[in-house]
Scaffold this active site. Structure first.
Site, PDB file in Angstrom:
ATOM      1  CB  CYS B  30     -48.492  25.265 -39.498  1.00  0.00           C
ATOM      2  SG  CYS B  30     -49.027  24.092 -38.263  1.00  0.00           S
ATOM      3  CB  CYS B  33     -49.282  25.986 -35.856  1.00  0.00           C
ATOM      4  SG  CYS B  33     -48.075  24.778 -36.430  1.00  0.00           S
TER       5      CYS B  33
END
Lengths: 309, 107
Positions: B30, B33
């Site tokens: 991600c 993230c």
């Protein structure tokens, strides 16, 4: 950091333009801090693979390239602060930035604030972010495995998003307000050949339909004015970018698109303030052109500092 | 040292913690993230007196992901006395993470 220290250079934004300016500044002996609200890289940090930045023959992911640029600048003494700039006084002497981490003062300011995805401007859009509305297929595509998604836009990033999503999602519906893609030719064939990609030309999104999360979109035909509903689990908005220049409004000259007016010298309408990277008026917005701006800005700033001693 | 919270450690690390716990649901793949990670780590250090910061891996802890209905990452969730008192998806800055903490704890 609420003190009277005056930096030689305050760099706003930790993308490739910002950290290159910081690198050149530190190597020129300028006391420099980078103010970045989140982490190094800017838009580049969300790019899966960068193949057009020379020197990385196998390509490199944007986040890693950003970290390298940050570390390289810090090796020469650059400081990084996770600070969000809230207000700028660019004509003050020294120039003053109010941030979430206190006040910073500097002889020169390099604005490297980049750009953000443009929104659709449809009611409920902000509330549905993370619940069906997304702006980055590389980031959020994984959540739509086996689902139906709409991609809005017709440029290169929309085409790349549609292609990426076609490998994950069950069905991709590309919605574009014109009757053909604006994206470069290399995208046309793979998109047309992808069996699960459908095109809706001459269409704009007029409404987002939702319960707890997005359930569909209403499309408006730009020729006939007819409206229709498309059921989907997600909508990826890829309708261009807008410069992050809200803080500069009323202080710096901006062009019609909201970009900071500055030529190849990166000099803005205020002496000692430079605009680098995507935030500046320029014909090509790439990592390589952003880093070039960073180097030029420091060259100009050094002259400015000497002349205004 | 950032705390890694697992399904097995959740009871002790989060529910029975003597301070509020700020959890970051994240995954390696991600990009956003990764972007918030440095700011999250910094907040964890700065707020060490007030709360405990820890991470839960989306791919490795499916039971916790299901239990808390996480369908977007990064999601930050704040726990106090064994209960969820607030959550935020993909905060845009370190300042936004701090605002979330302050406002949620003040409720």
């Amino acid at each position: 950091m609420n003190n009277n220290h005056v930096y030689d250079m305050l760099v706003v934004g930790g993308g490739p333009g910002g950290y290159t300016a910081a690198l050149y500044a530190a190597r020129a002996g300028l006391d420099t801090v980078v103010l970045e609200k989140l982490s190094a890289g800017g838009q580049m940090a969300l790019t899966e693979q960068i193949d057009n930045y020379p020197g990385f023959e196998d390509g490199i992911d944007g986040f890693s390239l950003a970290e390298k640029m940050q570390k390289q600048a810090e090796r020469f003494g650059v400081r990084s602060e996770y600070a969000e700039v809230l207000r700028m006084d660019l004509t003050a002497v020294p120039k003053l930035l109010e941030t979430s981490e206190g006040i910073f003062r500097g002889k020169t300011v390099v604005l490297a604030t980049g750009a953000d995805p443009r929104t659709l401007g449809v009611a409920g859009e902000a509330e549905l972010v993370g619940r069906g509305v997304a702006y980055c297929a590389a980031c959020d595509g994984m959540f739509y495995k086996g689902k139906t998604v709409v991609v809005v836009g017709g440029g290169n990033s929309a085409a790349a998003d549609a292609l990426l999503l076609s490998r994950v999602a069950k069905k991709v519906i590309l919605v574009h307000r014109r009757d053909a893609l604006r994206a470069t030719k290399i995208y046309h064939e793979p998109l047309e050949q992808a069996e699960n990609v459908e095109f809706r030309w001459n269409s704009t999104v007029s409404a987002l339909l939702s319960g707890d999360r997005l359930t569909g979109v209403r499309l408006r035909d730009t020729v006939t004015g007819e409206e229709s509903v498309v059921d989907c689990d997600g909508v990826f908005v890829s309708v261009g970018r807008q410069p992050a220049t809200a803080l500069a409004v009323g202080q710096l000259a901006l062009d019609g698109g909201g970009y900071i007016v500055a030529g190849e010298t990166t000099e803005t309408s205020i002496p000692g303030v430079y605009a680098v990277g995507d935030v500046r008026t320029k014909p090509l917005r790439q990592v390589v052109t952003a880093v070039a701006d960073g180097a030029v800005a420091v060259h100009m700033a050094e002259k400015y500092i000497v002349e205004n001693r | 040292m950032m705390l890694t919270i697992t399904t097995n450690s959740f009871e002790n690390d989060v529910l029975r913690a003597d301070k509020p716990v700020l959890v970051d649901f994240w995954a390696q793949w991600c990009p956003y993230c990764r972007r918030i990670a440095p700011a999250f780590d910094k907040v964890g250090e700065q707020y060490a007196d007030t709360l405990i910061a820890g991470k839960i891996n989306y791919d490795e802890e499916p039971q916790l992901i299901e239990r808390f209905g996480i369908d977007t990452i990064p999601t930050l969730m704040l726990f106090k006395s064994g209960e969820v008192i607030g959550s935020v998806v993909a905060p845009g800055s370190k300042a936004a993470i701090e605002t979330f903490i302050r406002e949620t704890l003040a409720q």
